[in-house]
Scaffold this motif. Structure first.
Motif, short mmCIF file in Angstrom:
data_model
loop_
_atom_site.label_atom_id
_atom_site.label_comp_id
_atom_site.label_asym_id
_atom_site.label_seq_id
_atom_site.Cartn_x
_atom_site.Cartn_y
_atom_site.Cartn_z
N PHE A 38 0.84 -1.20 0.00
CA PHE A 38 0.00 0.00 0.00
C PHE A 38 0.87 1.25 0.00
CE2 PHE A 38 -3.31 -2.54 2.65
CZ PHE A 38 -3.71 -3.21 1.51
N ILE A 93 -5.00 4.50 5.88
CA ILE A 93 -5.16 3.10 5.49
C ILE A 93 -4.94 2.25 6.74
CG2 ILE A 93 -4.55 1.32 3.83
CD1 ILE A 93 -5.33 4.09 2.60
N ASN A 130 -4.53 -1.00 8.26
CA ASN A 130 -4.19 -2.34 7.81
C ASN A 130 -3.59 -3.20 8.92
OD1 ASN A 130 -3.21 -4.42 5.74
ND2 ASN A 130 -1.25 -3.66 6.54
N VAL A 176 -9.54 4.06 4.22
CA VAL A 176 -9.73 2.70 3.70
C VAL A 176 -9.39 1.74 4.83
CG1 VAL A 176 -9.11 0.99 1.98
CG2 VAL A 176 -9.11 3.42 1.36
N ILE A 210 -8.98 -2.09 6.07
CA ILE A 210 -8.70 -3.41 5.49
C ILE A 210 -9.33 -4.48 6.37
CG2 ILE A 210 -6.96 -4.99 4.64
CD1 ILE A 210 -7.11 -2.27 3.15
N VAL A 268 -6.62 -0.13 -3.38
CA VAL A 268 -6.50 0.95 -2.40
C VAL A 268 -6.11 2.26 -3.10
CG1 VAL A 268 -5.16 1.75 -0.41
CG2 VAL A 268 -5.99 -0.61 -0.48
#
Length: 255
Positions: free
Chosen positions: A17, A84, A86, A133, A135, A229
């Motif tokens: 990412f 993000i 994650n 975003v 995950i 992504v």
């Protein structure tokens, strides 16, 4: 200069990412437990085009770590345009052998750290009309008896993401969830190795057995999830908000 925070950035999907967003011109703030591996990711992101890289080594499951990380990110770059979430892995195993501590650990990082990051970064993301975003994973859609922790965490993440997406309506922010399938990361390789050891078969035979069991032509690569992504963080996804995108090569049969 647009800035993205990527958690779990030391390896695997998180590293992919960070590199992918660097290619799109983002400065990247990299979070994870292993400072040495974060430095490796930072070097790769810089080579891919990131105008700035910041490494923050921290255990995001610890209270206060997330708020400190967000404050450091803003101090270093001035703004947050993408988050993000994650970080986090959960233990697999027979439900009857998993303990309360296993479940608590599973939720502590992947779920609670995500909640804290969204809360802490919200004002900056609202100011920049930024993107979150989260995950999750295909275990959210397909319950498995050896993945009761991960499946539960992933399902909770989707519910949470949908809820805060409604909260963000009208702010200009966009919040979406990505559910990766069976991707070639250290985690998948460990699963294959464990099956090979348990069954007394070769690594290649164990890999093929898992692939066939999931009904897929091949395992995915981290870069393929990273492309999703990148898309969600780009202007091309300006009208995508509150949705769940599954990237699994067709492994999930449900509607």
């Amino acid at each position: 200069m647009r800035t993205a925070i990527v958690t779990g950035a030391s390896r695997g999907l998180g590293k992919a990412f960070a590199i992918g967003l660097a290619k799109d011109g983002f400065a990247v703030v990299l979070c994870g437990r292993d400072g040495g591996l974060l430095d490796d990711t930072a070097a790769a992101a810089h080579a891919a085009g990131a105008p700035k890289t910041v490494c923050i080594a921290a255990d995001l499951a610890e209270p206060g770590a997330v708020e400190t990380t967000v404050a450091q990110a803003i101090q270093a770059t001035g703004q947050i345009d993408a988050l993000i979430n994650n970080a986090g892995a959960t233990r697999r195993g027979d439900f009857l052998t998993l303990t309360d501590e296993d479940f608590l650990d599973g939720f502590a990082l992947k779920f609670h750290a995500t909640v804290r990051f969204c809360r802490a970064a919200w004002p900056a993301l609202e100011a920049s009309k930024g993107v979150i975003v989260n995950i999750s994973g295909v275990g959210a859609h397909t319950p498995e008896p050896d993945f009761t922790i991960g499946g539960s965490v992933n399902s909770a993440l989707i519910n949470f993401s949908k809820a805060i997406a409604k909260r963000a309506q009208g702010t200009g922010m966009r919040i979406n969830t990505v559910c990766p399938g069976h991707i070639v990361t250290d985690r998948l390789l460990r699963r294959i190795e464990a099956l090979a050891s348990e069954r007394g078969i070769s690594f290649e035979a164990a890999r093929e057995e898992i692939r066939i069991a999931h009904g897929i032509a091949t395992f995915g690569e981290p870069e393929q999830v990273a492309d999703t992504v990148r898309f969600l963080c780009s202007p091309a996804a300006a009208y995508i908000h509150g949705t769940v995108l599954t990237v699994d090569g067709g492994a999930t049969p449900g509607i």
